[in-house]
Design a protein around this motif. Structure first.
Motif, PDB file in Angstrom:
ATOM      1  N   HIS A   1       1.042  -1.210   0.197  1.00 44.38           N
ATOM      2  CA  HIS A   1      -0.172   0.271  -0.225  1.00 44.38           C
ATOM      3  C   HIS A   1       0.626   1.228  -0.038  1.00 44.38           C
ATOM      4  O   HIS A   1       0.579   2.066  -0.860  1.00 44.38           O
ATOM      5  N   ALA A   2       2.071   0.905   0.651  1.00 46.68           N
ATOM      6  CA  ALA A   2       3.109   2.128   0.458  1.00 46.68           C
ATOM      7  C   ALA A   2       3.270   2.371  -0.683  1.00 46.68           C
ATOM      8  O   ALA A   2       4.060   4.208  -1.105  1.00 46.68           O
ATOM      9  N   ASP A   3       4.105   1.612  -0.861  1.00 44.44           N
ATOM     10  CA  ASP A   3       4.168   2.085  -2.386  1.00 44.44           C
ATOM     11  C   ASP A   3       3.612   2.377  -3.366  1.00 44.44           C
ATOM     12  O   ASP A   3       4.144   3.190  -4.460  1.00 44.44           O
ATOM     13  N   LEU A   4       2.135   1.865  -3.546  1.00 43.42           N
ATOM     14  CA  LEU A   4       1.391   2.343  -3.676  1.00 43.42           C
ATOM     15  C   LEU A   4       0.983   4.087  -3.675  1.00 43.42           C
ATOM     16  O   LEU A   4       0.847   4.441  -4.891  1.00 43.42           O
ATOM     17  N   VAL A   5       0.924   3.815  -2.796  1.00 43.88           N
ATOM     18  CA  VAL A   5       0.472   5.795  -2.096  1.00 43.88           C
ATOM     19  C   VAL A   5       1.757   6.568  -3.009  1.00 43.88           C
ATOM     20  O   VAL A   5       1.709   7.491  -3.167  1.00 43.88           O
ATOM     21  N   ARG A   6       3.488   5.932  -2.612  1.00 39.38           N
ATOM     22  CA  ARG A   6       4.771   6.743  -3.344  1.00 39.38           C
ATOM     23  C   ARG A   6       3.729   6.655  -4.732  1.00 39.38           C
ATOM     24  O   ARG A   6       4.575   8.034  -5.185  1.00 39.38           O
ATOM     25  N   GLU A   7       3.506   5.981  -5.851  1.00 34.73           N
ATOM     26  CA  GLU A   7       3.601   5.879  -6.593  1.00 34.73           C
ATOM     27  C   GLU A   7       2.419   7.220  -7.352  1.00 34.73           C
ATOM     28  O   GLU A   7       2.808   8.230  -8.239  1.00 34.73           O
ATOM     29  N   ARG A   8       1.347   6.849  -6.557  1.00 33.92           N
ATOM     30  CA  ARG A   8       0.062   8.309  -7.054  1.00 33.92           C
ATOM     31  C   ARG A   8       1.022   9.425  -6.574  1.00 33.92           C
ATOM     32  O   ARG A   8       0.923  10.812  -7.464  1.00 33.92           O
ATOM     33  N   ALA A   9       1.851  10.037  -5.652  1.00 38.89           N
ATOM     34  CA  ALA A   9       2.963  11.329  -5.090  1.00 38.89           C
ATOM     35  C   ALA A   9       3.215  11.402  -5.783  1.00 38.89           C
ATOM     36  O   ALA A   9       3.253  12.769  -6.667  1.00 38.89           O
ATOM     37  N   LEU A  10       4.144  10.904  -6.716  1.00 39.60           N
ATOM     38  CA  LEU A  10       5.276  10.695  -8.130  1.00 39.60           C
ATOM     39  C   LEU A  10       4.307  10.972  -9.039  1.00 39.60           C
ATOM     40  O   LEU A  10       4.678  11.705 -10.178  1.00 39.60           O
ATOM     41  N   ILE A  11       2.824  10.015  -9.542  1.00 41.15           N
ATOM     42  CA  ILE A  11       2.404  10.745 -10.567  1.00 41.15           C
ATOM     43  C   ILE A  11       1.666  12.007 -10.932  1.00 41.15           C
ATOM     44  O   ILE A  11       1.931  12.784 -11.448  1.00 41.15           O
ATOM     45  N   THR A  12       0.826  12.875  -9.576  1.00 41.38           N
ATOM     46  CA  THR A  12       0.712  13.991  -8.907  1.00 41.38           C
ATOM     47  C   THR A  12       1.543  15.445  -9.148  1.00 41.38           C
ATOM     48  O   THR A  12       1.610  15.890  -9.943  1.00 41.38           O
ATOM     49  N   THR A  13       2.911  15.027  -8.607  1.00 36.80           N
ATOM     50  CA  THR A  13       3.878  15.583  -8.690  1.00 36.80           C
ATOM     51  C   THR A  13       4.263  15.659 -10.219  1.00 36.80           C
ATOM     52  O   THR A  13       4.923  16.814 -10.956  1.00 36.80           O
ATOM     53  N   ALA A  14       4.305  14.810 -10.971  1.00 32.02           N
ATOM     54  CA  ALA A  14       5.173  14.852 -12.934  1.00 32.02           C
ATOM     55  C   ALA A  14       3.356  15.654 -13.518  1.00 32.02           C
ATOM     56  O   ALA A  14       3.939  16.272 -13.757  1.00 32.02           O
ATOM     57  N   HIS A  15       2.991  15.569 -13.344  1.00 34.88           N
ATOM     58  CA  HIS A  15       1.908  16.450 -13.920  1.00 34.88           C
ATOM     59  C   HIS A  15       2.066  17.522 -13.453  1.00 34.88           C
ATOM     60  O   HIS A  15       1.349  18.997 -14.072  1.00 34.88           O
ATOM     61  N   ASP A  16       1.968  17.794 -12.289  1.00 35.16           N
ATOM     62  CA  ASP A  16       1.893  19.797 -11.528  1.00 35.16           C
ATOM     63  C   ASP A  16       3.318  20.054 -12.432  1.00 35.16           C
ATOM     64  O   ASP A  16       3.438  21.134 -12.551  1.00 35.16           O
ATOM     65  N   LEU A  17       4.334  19.500 -12.231  1.00 31.22           N
ATOM     66  CA  LEU A  17       5.960  20.446 -12.410  1.00 31.22           C
ATOM     67  C   LEU A  17       5.525  20.172 -14.310  1.00 31.22           C
ATOM     68  O   LEU A  17       5.806  21.372 -15.202  1.00 31.22           O
ATOM     69  N   ALA A  18       4.487  19.389 -14.653  1.00 28.95           N
ATOM     70  CA  ALA A  18       4.139  19.492 -16.829  1.00 28.95           C
ATOM     71  C   ALA A  18       3.853  20.658 -16.957  1.00 28.95           C
ATOM     72  O   ALA A  18       3.329  20.899 -18.034  1.00 28.95           O
ATOM     73  N   LEU A  19       2.215  20.834 -15.604  1.00 26.62           N
ATOM     74  CA  LEU A  19       1.790  22.592 -15.861  1.00 26.62           C
ATOM     75  C   LEU A  19       2.861  23.336 -15.971  1.00 26.62           C
ATOM     76  O   LEU A  19       2.365  24.355 -16.799  1.00 26.62           O
ATOM     77  N   LEU A  20       3.427  23.454 -15.619  1.00 22.65           N
ATOM     78  CA  LEU A  20       4.242  24.510 -14.780  1.00 22.65           C
ATOM     79  C   LEU A  20       5.805  24.662 -16.310  1.00 22.65           C
ATOM     80  O   LEU A  20       6.042  26.272 -15.906  1.00 22.65           O
ATOM     81  N   ILE A  21       6.095  23.521 -16.772  1.00 23.15           N
ATOM     82  CA  ILE A  21       6.414  23.614 -17.724  1.00 23.15           C
ATOM     83  C   ILE A  21       5.962  22.795 -18.783  1.00 23.15           C
ATOM     84  O   ILE A  21       6.451  22.148 -19.506  1.00 23.15           O
ATOM     85  N   PRO A  22       5.187  23.871 -19.674  1.00 28.45           N
ATOM     86  CA  PRO A  22       4.324  23.240 -20.437  1.00 28.45           C
ATOM     87  C   PRO A  22       4.934  23.630 -21.735  1.00 28.45           C
ATOM     88  O   PRO A  22       4.929  22.587 -22.734  1.00 28.45           O
ATOM     89  N   ASN A  23       6.359  23.943 -21.956  1.00 27.81           N
ATOM     90  CA  ASN A  23       6.786  23.168 -23.156  1.00 27.81           C
ATOM     91  C   ASN A  23       8.361  22.261 -23.374  1.00 27.81           C
ATOM     92  O   ASN A  23       9.112  21.796 -23.717  1.00 27.81           O
ATOM     93  N   ARG A  24       8.288  21.601 -22.110  1.00 28.57           N
ATOM     94  CA  ARG A  24       9.192  20.665 -21.699  1.00 28.57           C
ATOM     95  C   ARG A  24       9.129  19.586 -22.894  1.00 28.57           C
ATOM     96  O   ARG A  24       8.265  19.240 -23.298  1.00 28.57           O
ATOM     97  N   PRO A  25      10.543  18.892 -22.948  1.00 29.52           N
ATOM     98  CA  PRO A  25      10.639  17.821 -24.110  1.00 29.52           C
ATOM     99  C   PRO A  25       8.851  16.439 -23.663  1.00 29.52           C
ATOM    100  O   PRO A  25       9.151  16.286 -22.784  1.00 29.52           O
ATOM    101  N   ASP A  26       9.699  16.001 -25.014  1.00 24.14           N
ATOM    102  CA  ASP A  26       8.409  14.803 -25.027  1.00 24.14           C
ATOM    103  C   ASP A  26       9.651  13.820 -23.683  1.00 24.14           C
ATOM    104  O   ASP A  26      10.561  13.914 -23.656  1.00 24.14           O
ATOM    105  N   PRO A  27       8.706  13.395 -22.720  1.00 31.60           N
ATOM    106  CA  PRO A  27       8.892  11.809 -21.754  1.00 31.60           C
ATOM    107  C   PRO A  27       9.798  11.066 -23.175  1.00 31.60           C
ATOM    108  O   PRO A  27       9.521  10.523 -23.804  1.00 31.60           O
ATOM    109  N   THR A  28      11.117  10.876 -22.067  1.00 33.22           N
ATOM    110  CA  THR A  28      11.856   9.042 -22.761  1.00 33.22           C
ATOM    111  C   THR A  28      10.845   8.364 -22.677  1.00 33.22           C
ATOM    112  O   THR A  28      10.863   8.129 -21.312  1.00 33.22           O
ATOM    113  N   PRO A  29      10.630   7.412 -23.039  1.00 32.92           N
ATOM    114  CA  PRO A  29       9.883   5.952 -22.636  1.00 32.92           C
ATOM    115  C   PRO A  29      10.838   4.906 -22.075  1.00 32.92           C
ATOM    116  O   PRO A  29      12.250   5.329 -22.183  1.00 32.92           O
TER     117      PRO A  29
END
Length: 257
Positions: free
Chosen positions: A229-257
């Motif tokens: 459960h802790a691992d899943l919650v950590r992943e959720r926090a990473l997703i929301t953080t990455a999403h928020d950063l993407a909104l702050l940097i709208p012209n960022r390069p495409d993420p590398t797979p």
């Protein structure tokens, strides 16, 4: 008749696991499990199913296979192949849960190739060790295992774990999604598969899909799995953080797979 035999074997496997778990705080639980699997002449698939789960339970109980077995149980062939395979599955699975990739690789280099040919689950653990170190030579092992053990869930999860851990593997995110898709029902009813899927979607910048996957994983996770459960919650926090950063940097390069 076939269905009855299948039910009897499933009951025998459940009984073997239960007996080992009841003795999980002592030193004899691996022997109890190995002898039970030998008694029913378990296949490598049946051994993998039971050993992966019991190894996890023992580790959680503070009496892992690394405490009660030795590395020689992996490298030194015993008189009975089923018992040797059981010890190998228990020990290597525990090393996997501890992310000890180099130790797995070192031990498996001492196991004959002929043994791996008859035990795709052990070869998958060998692949995990290489993939987890972001080594591209692990991809050849992955493909061999997929041919030898198509659709076997426990084996697929070992490969998934290795690709997930191998941060710098080329094509990592699409590979995670492809492996998840090979699981029953495309992994959609499997919280660990959904966790890997969410990680891949995050890497690809697919944040709504990633959140959907991780939220479904949290809903499906059985009660009491606190570490997961802790691992899943950590992943959720990473997703929301990455999403928020993407909104702050709208012209960022495409993420590398």
């Amino acid at each position: 008749m076939t269905q009855a035999l299948g039910s009897e074997r499933a009951a025998a496997l459940t009984g073997a696991a239960s007996a080992a778990i009841e003795a999980i705080t002592g030193s004899e639980w691996p022997t109890l499990l190995a002898e039970a699997l030998r008694e029913m002449d378990a296949t490598w698939q049946e051994s993998a199913e039971v050993c992966a789960d019991v190894a996890w339970q023992a580790r959680a109980a503070g009496n892992s296979a690394l405490v009660v077995l030795t590395s020689e149980h992996v490298t030194d062939a015993g008189p009975d192949p089923v018992i040797w395979r059981t010890y190998r599955h228990l020990y290597l699975s525990t090393l996997r849960y501890d992310f000890r990739c180099r130790d797995i690789e070192s031990l498996m280099n001492k196991v004959p190739v002929s043994v791996l040919n008859e035990d795709p689950y052990s070869e998958a653990l060998y692949g995990f060790a290489r993939l987890g170190q972001s080594r591209s030579d692990g991809l050849a092992v992955l493909h061999r295992v997929l041919v030898a053990a198509p659709g076997h869930p426990k084996t697929l999860h070992v490969l998934l774990h290795g690709v997930w851990l191998g941060t710098f593997l080329p094509g990592r995110a699409p590979m995670l999604l492809a492996l998840v898709g090979l699981l029953p029902e495309g992994g959609l009813n499997d919280p660990i598969a959904l966790f890997r899927m969410a990680s891949a979607r995050r890497s690809l910048g697919q944040y709504p899909e990633a959140l959907t996957a991780i939220d479904h994983a949290l809903e499906l996770l059985p009660p009491g799995e606190l570490a997961v459960h802790a691992d899943l919650v950590r992943e959720r926090a990473l997703i929301t953080t990455a999403h928020d950063l993407a909104l702050l940097i709208p012209n960022r390069p495409d993420p590398t797979p």
